[in-house]
Design a protein around this motif. Structure first.
Motif, PDB file in Angstrom:
ATOM      1  N   ASN A 350       6.271  13.959  -4.369  1.00 39.61           N
ATOM      2  CA  ASN A 350       5.388  14.161  -5.522  1.00 39.61           C
ATOM      3  C   ASN A 350       5.579  12.999  -6.479  1.00 39.61           C
ATOM      4  O   ASN A 350       6.672  12.811  -7.024  1.00 39.61           O
ATOM      5  N   LEU A 351       4.532  12.218  -6.687  1.00 38.34           N
ATOM      6  CA  LEU A 351       4.599  11.077  -7.593  1.00 38.34           C
ATOM      7  C   LEU A 351       3.999  11.441  -8.935  1.00 38.34           C
ATOM      8  O   LEU A 351       2.965  12.115  -9.016  1.00 38.34           O
ATOM      9  N   THR A 352       4.658  10.975 -10.006  1.00 36.56           N
ATOM     10  CA  THR A 352       4.195  11.309 -11.356  1.00 36.56           C
ATOM     11  C   THR A 352       3.649  10.101 -12.098  1.00 36.56           C
ATOM     12  O   THR A 352       3.088  10.234 -13.166  1.00 36.56           O
ATOM     13  N   SER A 353       3.848   8.874 -11.551  1.00 35.56           N
ATOM     14  CA  SER A 353       3.361   7.677 -12.232  1.00 35.56           C
ATOM     15  C   SER A 353       2.003   7.278 -11.692  1.00 35.56           C
ATOM     16  O   SER A 353       1.514   7.834 -10.707  1.00 35.56           O
ATOM     17  N   GLY A 354       1.417   6.289 -12.325  1.00 40.32           N
ATOM     18  CA  GLY A 354       0.116   5.806 -11.879  1.00 40.32           C
ATOM     19  C   GLY A 354       0.251   4.716 -10.847  1.00 40.32           C
ATOM     20  O   GLY A 354       0.894   4.872  -9.825  1.00 40.32           O
ATOM     21  N   ARG A 355      -0.304   3.530 -11.139  1.00 38.08           N
ATOM     22  CA  ARG A 355      -0.322   2.444 -10.172  1.00 38.08           C
ATOM     23  C   ARG A 355       0.886   1.528 -10.276  1.00 38.08           C
ATOM     24  O   ARG A 355       0.984   0.545  -9.563  1.00 38.08           O
ATOM     25  N   SER A 356       1.809   1.805 -11.170  1.00 39.27           N
ATOM     26  CA  SER A 356       2.966   0.944 -11.350  1.00 39.27           C
ATOM     27  C   SER A 356       3.778   0.836 -10.066  1.00 39.27           C
ATOM     28  O   SER A 356       3.918   1.795  -9.316  1.00 39.27           O
ATOM     29  N   LEU A 425      -3.177   4.545  -6.103  1.00 45.34           N
ATOM     30  CA  LEU A 425      -2.939   5.961  -6.340  1.00 45.34           C
ATOM     31  C   LEU A 425      -2.870   6.690  -4.997  1.00 45.34           C
ATOM     32  O   LEU A 425      -3.705   6.480  -4.116  1.00 45.34           O
ATOM     33  N   LEU A 426      -1.863   7.521  -4.846  1.00 41.54           N
ATOM     34  CA  LEU A 426      -1.684   8.243  -3.596  1.00 41.54           C
ATOM     35  C   LEU A 426      -2.024   9.716  -3.795  1.00 41.54           C
ATOM     36  O   LEU A 426      -1.504  10.364  -4.702  1.00 41.54           O
ATOM     37  N   SER A 427      -2.868  10.230  -2.934  1.00 43.57           N
ATOM     38  CA  SER A 427      -3.217  11.648  -2.978  1.00 43.57           C
ATOM     39  C   SER A 427      -2.110  12.456  -2.330  1.00 43.57           C
ATOM     40  O   SER A 427      -1.144  11.917  -1.777  1.00 43.57           O
ATOM     41  N   LYS A 428      -2.272  13.777  -2.342  1.00 45.75           N
ATOM     42  CA  LYS A 428      -1.295  14.650  -1.700  1.00 45.75           C
ATOM     43  C   LYS A 428      -1.227  14.357  -0.205  1.00 45.75           C
ATOM     44  O   LYS A 428      -0.142  14.306   0.390  1.00 45.75           O
ATOM     45  N   ALA A 429      -2.398  14.143   0.415  1.00 50.10           N
ATOM     46  CA  ALA A 429      -2.432  13.835   1.845  1.00 50.10           C
ATOM     47  C   ALA A 429      -1.766  12.480   2.124  1.00 50.10           C
ATOM     48  O   ALA A 429      -1.079  12.317   3.131  1.00 50.10           O
ATOM     49  N   ASP A 430      -1.973  11.507   1.220  1.00 51.36           N
ATOM     50  CA  ASP A 430      -1.335  10.198   1.382  1.00 51.36           C
ATOM     51  C   ASP A 430       0.187  10.323   1.292  1.00 51.36           C
ATOM     52  O   ASP A 430       0.921   9.684   2.061  1.00 51.36           O
TER      53      ASP A 430
END
Length: 487
Positions: A350-356, A425-430
């Motif tokens: 689970n990622l909480t950041s954006g494109r960093s 940006l990564l989706s849940k599937a990504d």
């Protein structure tokens, strides 16, 4: 024990040579030579030739037997002496500053004040002790498990809090209206010191005891601390009358000894070379392995382990022993895993950041009841691969599994084939795809990584990871649960 031999050793003893039958040692110190004595009726007697004077032997044997573990230095770890030197310095400094703080507390309780009452001082003292008792219970409940995993870090934190407590006690007489509050706050800090300091000392003692002699090492450590406290008591007895409430001298002594105390404590934990892996040491070893294919030694890894809690490895946080529903929200989620059927864990990113590039987030891991230390190391290597690929754009050519990890990095950074220096940006599937791609890489690399750890001398029969107690059993087709049978 000396192996039996029929050979006699010939050594030069001044102007003549004599047959030496045996050399006697106490620990590693040679004390006597046993020489064939040609005198007497049989001519086959032996006599001892002392190598040390009687006074040297008696004093040395007493000091070693009283203050060092039996069998020293073979019965303890290589870092034992370096650690004890710095620990002795910090204990002395702590005792002196403690004397100054005690004097301030007694003054705040009304010692020397004719208007103060014994009942008032007793109530204040009881409330102060009560705050400490509550603090000990709460701290042990919240942080008890982490004390084993990060013994060096918590040892340093304990000593910083100890100095903070003494600082609070030293300033408490200047605020008589808030003396009770400050005294309770200092007692609360000391309660954390008592729990963290005692627990981490036990963990370090266990590391130092190499001959099943943990009790002996702990007892001798107590003897050393008692001796240092006795010296500190003598020094405190001398300087206390000289201070005579001179605040300039008090604060000069306090700041000087506190600085020495903190430096000595930092050096003490810095020289400890733990040979079991916690998260911080595993992170150092895994990142070196993944980036250049080599595993650092025990000394090198310990020197790079951050000793301040705020400097522990950041990025993506790893949560071991997560609840099942924090990873699996529906039956379809189980179908998304390409793990082996008999795998002992499930993982979710689970990622909480954006494109960093320096992403933050959580890797939650559900554990099976039969999970082993090998499984924990393998899944943590799996998580390290994910963290590395989320934060770097290019791998060195010497990196193991470079092709697979390069494909994973390209998947993270490239959106529809367009190359970018910024993570997309990564989706849940990504995120699930990242977990599955990195799983095969971890499976392939772990045997080599494990062999490298053993070659460097790491003890991997157990790991010092902070793992929650939640365990789950799962099956994509469903499991049969007998209500009368314990899982």
């Amino acid at each position: 024990m000396l192996a039996p031999s029929t050979k006699e050793v010939q050594i030069d003893m001044g102007d003549f040579s004599e047959k030496v039958l045996a050399k006697e040692l106490h620990g590693r110190v040679a004390h006597n030579l046993y020489i064939q004595d040609g005198k007497g009726s049989s001519g086959k007697g032996i006599r001892a030739k002392p190598l040390l004077s009687r006074s040297s032997r008696s004093i040395g044997q007493f000091l070693q037997s009283a203050f060092l573990p039996q069998g020293y230095p073979d019965s303890v770890s290589d870092d034992y002496l370096d650690y004890q030197k710095w620990d002795t310095i910090q204990a002395f400094c702590s005792y002196v500053t403690g004397t100054l703080a005690t004097q301030a507390v007694l003054k705040g309780l009304g010692v020397g004040d004719q208007t103060a009452t014994a009942a008032g001082a007793t109530v204040t003292w009881l409330l102060r002790d009560g705050a400490g008792m509550v603090g000990r219970v709460i701290f042990a409940w919240i942080q008890g498990t982490d004390l084993d995993c990060n013994a060096k870090q918590w040892r340093l934190v304990a000593d910083i809090l100890n100095d903070t407590a003494m600082l609070l006690e030293l300033i408490s007489p200047f605020f008589p209206m808030y003396f009770l509050f400050i005294a309770c706050l200092a007692s609360l800090a000391r309660s954390i010191v008592g729990v963290a300091g005692g627990a981490t000392r036990a963990s370090i003692t266990m590391h130092q005891a190499r001959s099943g002699n943990m009790a002996d090492v702990a007892a001798k450590d107590g003897s050393q601390e008692t001796l240092v406290s006795l010296v500190g008591l003598i020094v405190g007895t001398i300087i206390t009358p000289m201070i005579n409430n001179n605040q300039m001298i008090i604060w000069t002594l306090f700041l000087t000894f506190t600085c020495c105390h903190l430096i000595a404590n930092y050096m003490a934990v810095a020289v400890v070379r733990m040979d079991r892996l916690n998260f911080a040491r595993f992170h150092v070893a895994a990142q070196d392995f993944l980036t250049c294919g080599s595993i650092p030694g025990i000394t090198s890894t310990n020197s790079r382990e951050p000793l301040l809690m705020l400097l522990l490895p950041g990025g993506v946080h790893l949560q071991l022993g997560a609840q099942f529903n924090s990873v699996i929200e529906s039956a379809n989620d189980l179908d998304g895993f390409t793990f082996d059927r008999d795998e002992k864990y499930l993982m979710r990113l689970n990622l909480t950041s954006g494109r960093s590039v320096h992403r933050t987030g959580v890797i939650s891991v559900v554990l099976h009841p039969d999970v082993t230390a090998d499984d924990l190391m393998r899944l943590t290597l799996h998580a390290e691969i994910i963290q590395l690929c989320l934060q770097v754009r290019k791998l060195d050519v010497a990196a193991p599994c470079q092709r697979e990890m390069t494909m994973l990095i390209d998947f993270i950074f490239n959106d529809n084939g367009s190359r970018s220096n910024d993570a997309r940006l990564l989706s849940k599937a990504d995120c699930q795809q990242v977990v599955n791609m990195s799983y095969r890489c971890a499976q392939r690399l772990f045997p080599e990584f494990q062999a490298g750890l053993l070659a460097k001398g790491w003890l991997i029969d157990a790991v010092q990871f902070n793992v929650d107690e939640w365990r789950s059993m799962w099956d994509k087709q469903g499991i049969d649960v007998d209500p009368n049978k314990k899982l």
